[in-house]
Design a protein around this motif. Structure first.
Motif, short mmCIF file in Angstrom:
data_model
loop_
_atom_site.label_atom_id
_atom_site.label_comp_id
_atom_site.label_asym_id
_atom_site.label_seq_id
_atom_site.Cartn_x
_atom_site.Cartn_y
_atom_site.Cartn_z
N GLY A 1 0.82 -1.20 0.00
CA GLY A 1 0.00 0.00 0.00
C GLY A 1 0.86 1.25 0.00
O GLY A 1 0.40 2.33 0.36
N ALA A 2 2.11 1.12 -0.42
CA ALA A 2 3.04 2.25 -0.46
C ALA A 2 3.16 2.74 -1.90
O ALA A 2 4.25 2.96 -2.42
CB ALA A 2 4.40 1.81 0.07
N ASN A 3 2.04 2.93 -2.54
CA ASN A 3 1.97 3.22 -3.97
C ASN A 3 2.83 4.39 -4.44
O ASN A 3 3.43 4.29 -5.51
CB ASN A 3 0.52 3.42 -4.39
N PRO A 4 2.89 5.51 -3.71
CA PRO A 4 3.75 6.60 -4.20
C PRO A 4 5.22 6.20 -4.32
O PRO A 4 5.94 6.74 -5.15
CB PRO A 4 3.57 7.70 -3.15
N ALA A 5 5.65 5.22 -3.53
CA ALA A 5 7.03 4.75 -3.61
C ALA A 5 7.19 3.61 -4.61
O ALA A 5 8.21 3.50 -5.28
CB ALA A 5 7.53 4.29 -2.24
N THR A 6 6.18 2.75 -4.72
CA THR A 6 6.34 1.54 -5.54
C THR A 6 5.95 1.72 -7.00
O THR A 6 6.57 1.12 -7.88
CB THR A 6 5.54 0.38 -4.94
N TYR A 7 4.93 2.51 -7.29
CA TYR A 7 4.49 2.62 -8.69
C TYR A 7 5.55 3.23 -9.61
O TYR A 7 5.74 2.72 -10.73
CB TYR A 7 3.15 3.35 -8.80
N PRO A 8 6.28 4.26 -9.20
CA PRO A 8 7.34 4.74 -10.10
C PRO A 8 8.38 3.67 -10.41
O PRO A 8 8.89 3.59 -11.53
CB PRO A 8 7.95 5.91 -9.33
N VAL A 9 8.69 2.82 -9.43
CA VAL A 9 9.64 1.73 -9.65
C VAL A 9 9.06 0.73 -10.64
O VAL A 9 9.72 0.30 -11.59
CB VAL A 9 10.01 1.04 -8.32
N ILE B 1 -2.68 -5.15 -4.36
CA ILE B 1 -3.25 -5.93 -3.26
C ILE B 1 -3.31 -5.08 -1.99
O ILE B 1 -4.29 -5.10 -1.27
CB ILE B 1 -2.40 -7.19 -3.01
N GLY B 2 -2.26 -4.30 -1.73
CA GLY B 2 -2.21 -3.47 -0.53
C GLY B 2 -3.19 -2.32 -0.59
O GLY B 2 -3.47 -1.77 -1.65
N HIS B 3 -3.73 -1.97 0.56
CA HIS B 3 -4.67 -0.85 0.67
C HIS B 3 -3.94 0.38 1.17
O HIS B 3 -3.00 0.27 1.94
CB HIS B 3 -5.80 -1.19 1.66
N ARG B 4 -4.39 1.53 0.72
CA ARG B 4 -3.82 2.79 1.20
C ARG B 4 -4.90 3.85 1.21
O ARG B 4 -5.91 3.73 0.53
CB ARG B 4 -2.63 3.22 0.35
N VAL B 5 -4.66 4.89 1.97
CA VAL B 5 -5.55 6.05 1.99
C VAL B 5 -5.05 7.01 0.92
O VAL B 5 -3.85 7.26 0.82
CB VAL B 5 -5.53 6.72 3.38
N GLY B 6 -5.95 7.52 0.11
CA GLY B 6 -5.56 8.50 -0.90
C GLY B 6 -5.43 7.89 -2.28
O GLY B 6 -5.60 6.70 -2.48
N ASN C 1 -8.79 -7.82 -3.72
CA ASN C 1 -9.25 -7.35 -2.41
C ASN C 1 -9.47 -8.54 -1.49
O ASN C 1 -10.56 -9.07 -1.42
CB ASN C 1 -10.52 -6.52 -2.56
N GLY C 2 -8.42 -8.96 -0.84
CA GLY C 2 -8.51 -10.02 0.16
C GLY C 2 -9.21 -11.26 -0.31
O GLY C 2 -8.64 -12.08 -1.01
N GLN C 3 -10.47 -11.37 0.04
CA GLN C 3 -11.23 -12.58 -0.22
C GLN C 3 -11.46 -12.85 -1.70
O GLN C 3 -11.91 -13.92 -2.07
CB GLN C 3 -12.57 -12.56 0.52
N SER C 4 -11.14 -11.91 -2.58
CA SER C 4 -11.36 -12.15 -4.00
C SER C 4 -10.43 -13.23 -4.54
O SER C 4 -10.58 -13.67 -5.67
CB SER C 4 -11.20 -10.85 -4.80
N GLY C 5 -9.50 -13.70 -3.71
CA GLY C 5 -8.59 -14.76 -4.11
C GLY C 5 -9.23 -16.14 -4.06
O GLY C 5 -8.57 -17.13 -4.30
N CYS C 6 -10.49 -16.23 -3.73
CA CYS C 6 -11.26 -17.48 -3.73
C CYS C 6 -10.46 -18.68 -3.26
O CYS C 6 -9.86 -19.41 -4.05
CB CYS C 6 -11.86 -17.73 -5.11
N ALA D 1 -0.43 9.30 6.43
CA ALA D 1 0.67 10.19 6.04
C ALA D 1 1.51 9.57 4.92
O ALA D 1 2.49 10.14 4.50
CB ALA D 1 1.55 10.49 7.25
N GLY D 2 1.10 8.38 4.47
CA GLY D 2 1.80 7.74 3.37
C GLY D 2 3.00 6.91 3.80
O GLY D 2 3.87 6.62 3.00
N ALA D 3 3.03 6.51 5.07
CA ALA D 3 4.14 5.68 5.54
C ALA D 3 4.15 4.36 4.77
O ALA D 3 3.13 3.74 4.57
CB ALA D 3 4.00 5.41 7.03
N ALA D 4 5.32 3.98 4.29
CA ALA D 4 5.44 2.72 3.55
C ALA D 4 5.28 1.55 4.51
O ALA D 4 5.73 1.59 5.64
CB ALA D 4 6.80 2.66 2.86
N GLY D 5 4.66 0.50 4.05
CA GLY D 5 4.50 -0.70 4.83
C GLY D 5 3.16 -0.74 5.53
O GLY D 5 2.22 -0.04 5.18
N LYS D 6 3.07 -1.58 6.54
CA LYS D 6 1.83 -1.80 7.28
C LYS D 6 2.05 -1.49 8.75
O LYS D 6 3.12 -1.75 9.30
CB LYS D 6 1.38 -3.26 7.14
#
Length: 139
Positions: free
Chosen positions: A35-43, A57-62, A82-87, A126-131
């Motif tokens: 859920g650390a998209n601002p850090a991971t998507y550019p990579v 898979i990870g959730h984030r605010v924003g 989204n979690g349970q969608s993995g059947c 605040a966009g902290a990376a990780g959980k």
């Protein structure tokens, strides 16, 4: 494991590292679980293989900043889970964690007590990376 935040702090480009690691082919499948998209998507955008896939898979605010041109150029895809969608996937994941083949402790970057849950929510938004792990075991 490539930690894009740590690499960037050292002045290294995680995308270039991944491209070098794959001899210029790029990564075929990314799973964004932190859920650390601002850090991971550019990579991910910089290291996508032609026809590559990213599963969110990870959730984030924003909102997530995504350069769609890079996905278009590489004929790449973004999909969500989204979690349970993995059947039926939870028992497999739990078994992998129990056997030590997946170590989820690396994804936890902060720990707060239940009494301080607002602090954990503030860190997360605040966009902290990780959980952030919230537990009654922490003081």
């Amino acid at each position: 494991i490539v930690n894009p935040v740590e690499m960037s702090e050292r002045g290294e480009d995680p995308s270039e590292y991944l491209m070098d690691m794959t001899n210029g082919q790029g990564i075929l499948t990314f799973a964004e679980c932190a859920g650390a998209n601002p850090a991971t998507y550019p990579v991910m955008e910089g290291a996508l293989a032609i026809g590559g896939k990213t599963c969110q898979i990870g959730h984030r605010v924003g909102k997530t900043p995504v350069d769609m041109y890079k996905f278009m150029w590489n004929a790449a895809r973004i999909s969500g889970s989204n979690g349970q969608s993995g059947c039926g996937i939870y028992p497999d994941v739990i078994n992998l964690m129990a056997s030590g083949r997946i170590d989820m402790r690396k994804a936890i970057t902060g720990r707060v007590s239940l009494e301080n849950i607002q602090q954990g929510l503030d860190q997360s938004s605040a966009g902290a990376a990780g959980k952030i792990l919230v537990s009654t075991m922490y003081k």
